[in-house]
Design a protein around this motif. Structure first.
Motif, PDB file in Angstrom:
ATOM      1  N   ALA A   1      34.451  15.048  -5.875  1.00 28.36           N
ATOM      2  CA  ALA A   1      33.055  15.313  -6.271  1.00 28.36           C
ATOM      3  C   ALA A   1      32.094  14.433  -5.460  1.00 28.36           C
ATOM      4  N   VAL A   2      32.507  13.203  -5.204  1.00 27.26           N
ATOM      5  CA  VAL A   2      31.686  12.290  -4.402  1.00 27.26           C
ATOM      6  C   VAL A   2      31.592  12.802  -2.964  1.00 27.26           C
ATOM      7  N   VAL A   3      32.729  13.137  -2.401  1.00 24.21           N
ATOM      8  CA  VAL A   3      32.768  13.633  -1.018  1.00 24.21           C
ATOM      9  C   VAL A   3      31.924  14.898  -0.886  1.00 24.21           C
TER      10      VAL A   3
ATOM     11  N   LYS B   1      43.446   9.303  -8.730  1.00 24.80           N
ATOM     12  CA  LYS B   1      42.200   8.529  -8.578  1.00 24.80           C
ATOM     13  C   LYS B   1      41.489   8.934  -7.281  1.00 24.80           C
TER      14      LYS B   1
ATOM     15  N   ARG C   1      38.179  12.027   3.002  1.00 22.51           N
ATOM     16  CA  ARG C   1      37.835  13.453   3.090  1.00 22.51           C
ATOM     17  C   ARG C   1      38.970  14.262   3.713  1.00 22.51           C
TER      18      ARG C   1
ATOM     19  N   LEU D   1      37.789  11.663  -6.231  1.00 23.90           N
ATOM     20  CA  LEU D   1      36.669  11.393  -5.326  1.00 23.90           C
ATOM     21  C   LEU D   1      36.121  12.662  -4.676  1.00 23.90           C
TER      22      LEU D   1
ATOM     23  N   SER E   1      29.353  15.812  -2.757  1.00 25.52           N
ATOM     24  CA  SER E   1      27.915  15.547  -2.900  1.00 25.52           C
ATOM     25  C   SER E   1      27.357  14.888  -1.643  1.00 25.52           C
ATOM     26  N   ILE E   2      28.148  14.032  -1.021  1.00 31.06           N
ATOM     27  CA  ILE E   2      27.697  13.417   0.236  1.00 31.06           C
ATOM     28  C   ILE E   2      27.626  14.470   1.339  1.00 31.06           C
TER      29      ILE E   2
ATOM     30  N   TRP F   1      24.484  16.583   0.789  1.00 32.46           N
ATOM     31  CA  TRP F   1      23.281  15.838   1.172  1.00 32.46           C
ATOM     32  C   TRP F   1      23.172  15.760   2.698  1.00 32.46           C
TER      33      TRP F   1
ATOM     34  N   GLY G   1      35.477   6.766   4.259  1.00 33.01           N
ATOM     35  CA  GLY G   1      34.973   8.053   3.773  1.00 33.01           C
ATOM     36  C   GLY G   1      35.569   9.215   4.557  1.00 33.01           C
TER      37      GLY G   1
ATOM     38  N   ILE H   1      34.017   3.457  -0.688  1.00 34.14           N
ATOM     39  CA  ILE H   1      34.022   4.774  -0.035  1.00 34.14           C
ATOM     40  C   ILE H   1      33.259   4.736   1.296  1.00 34.14           C
TER      41      ILE H   1
END
Lengths: 119, 119
Positions: B93-95, B87, B31, B91, B97-98, B101, B27, B21
């Motif tokens: 949720a990952v995107v 799949k 997104r 992602l 959270s990044i 942050w 990334g 990612i």
């Protein structure tokens, strides 16, 4: 289309963050440091394949980013610790979400052959 | 310290995922694709600075990872779409959270391209 006004235009802060955490070995180092590891030698033990030179370079970058703080204790011999900062600790949600995605979607056989176990 | 407690602490699936990612531009591409963009030209508009050659390379990698599916429609002219898979959609949720942050911890002035250039 005008890229300045594109509704899905890329946020530069997201871009910076995702490439920071994903830089070679950095995601691994941050994850291990979140578990409480503070010493150089313990980091190299916890991350097989990571060279001292690369770890040193990555720690300097993380220090410059305000994610890691380097502390020198004036003892004999001098003791050095690398502590994760509040900014670094806030990455635990990111690390957890990547870990959860990986566990669901990445088959073990797609990963490096090195036989290390899960945290 | 307790290095014997975590000599094998790094999960290879996490390691694979975070570096996937975080690979340069990946990334960003993921997104933008999560927001519904499916066409090559729209991706290049949404991501200033991303060259056609690099986008093409990254889409091939994402296809190999099962994150993107390339569809060719036999029309005149031929229409090609890049669709994010389940799949890839996972992602988000990952995107998110990044992104959260980054919004809290990355100052905008740290995001100049020269501050984080790499090959």
């Amino acid at each position: 289309m005008d890229s300045e006004l594109h509704p899905t235009a890329l946020c530069p802060r997201y871009h910076h963050a995702v490439e920071l955490i994903g830089r070679r070995w950095t995601g691994a180092i941050v994850r291990i440091m979140l578990s409480g590891t503070t010493r150089f030698s313990d980091l190299t033990v916890a991350i097989p394949g990571l060279s001292d030179r690369m770890l040193s370079e990555r720690l300097k970058e993380l220090e410059a980013e305000g994610i890691v703080q380097r502390l020198v204790f004036a003892e004999t011999p001098v003791r050095i610790e690398y502590r994760i900062t509040d900014k670094g600790r806030a990455l635990s949600a990111v690390v957890d979400s990547i870990g959860a995605w990986a566990e669901e979607w990445i088959p073990l056989e797609d990963t490096a052959p090195t036989a290390f176990a899960r945290a």
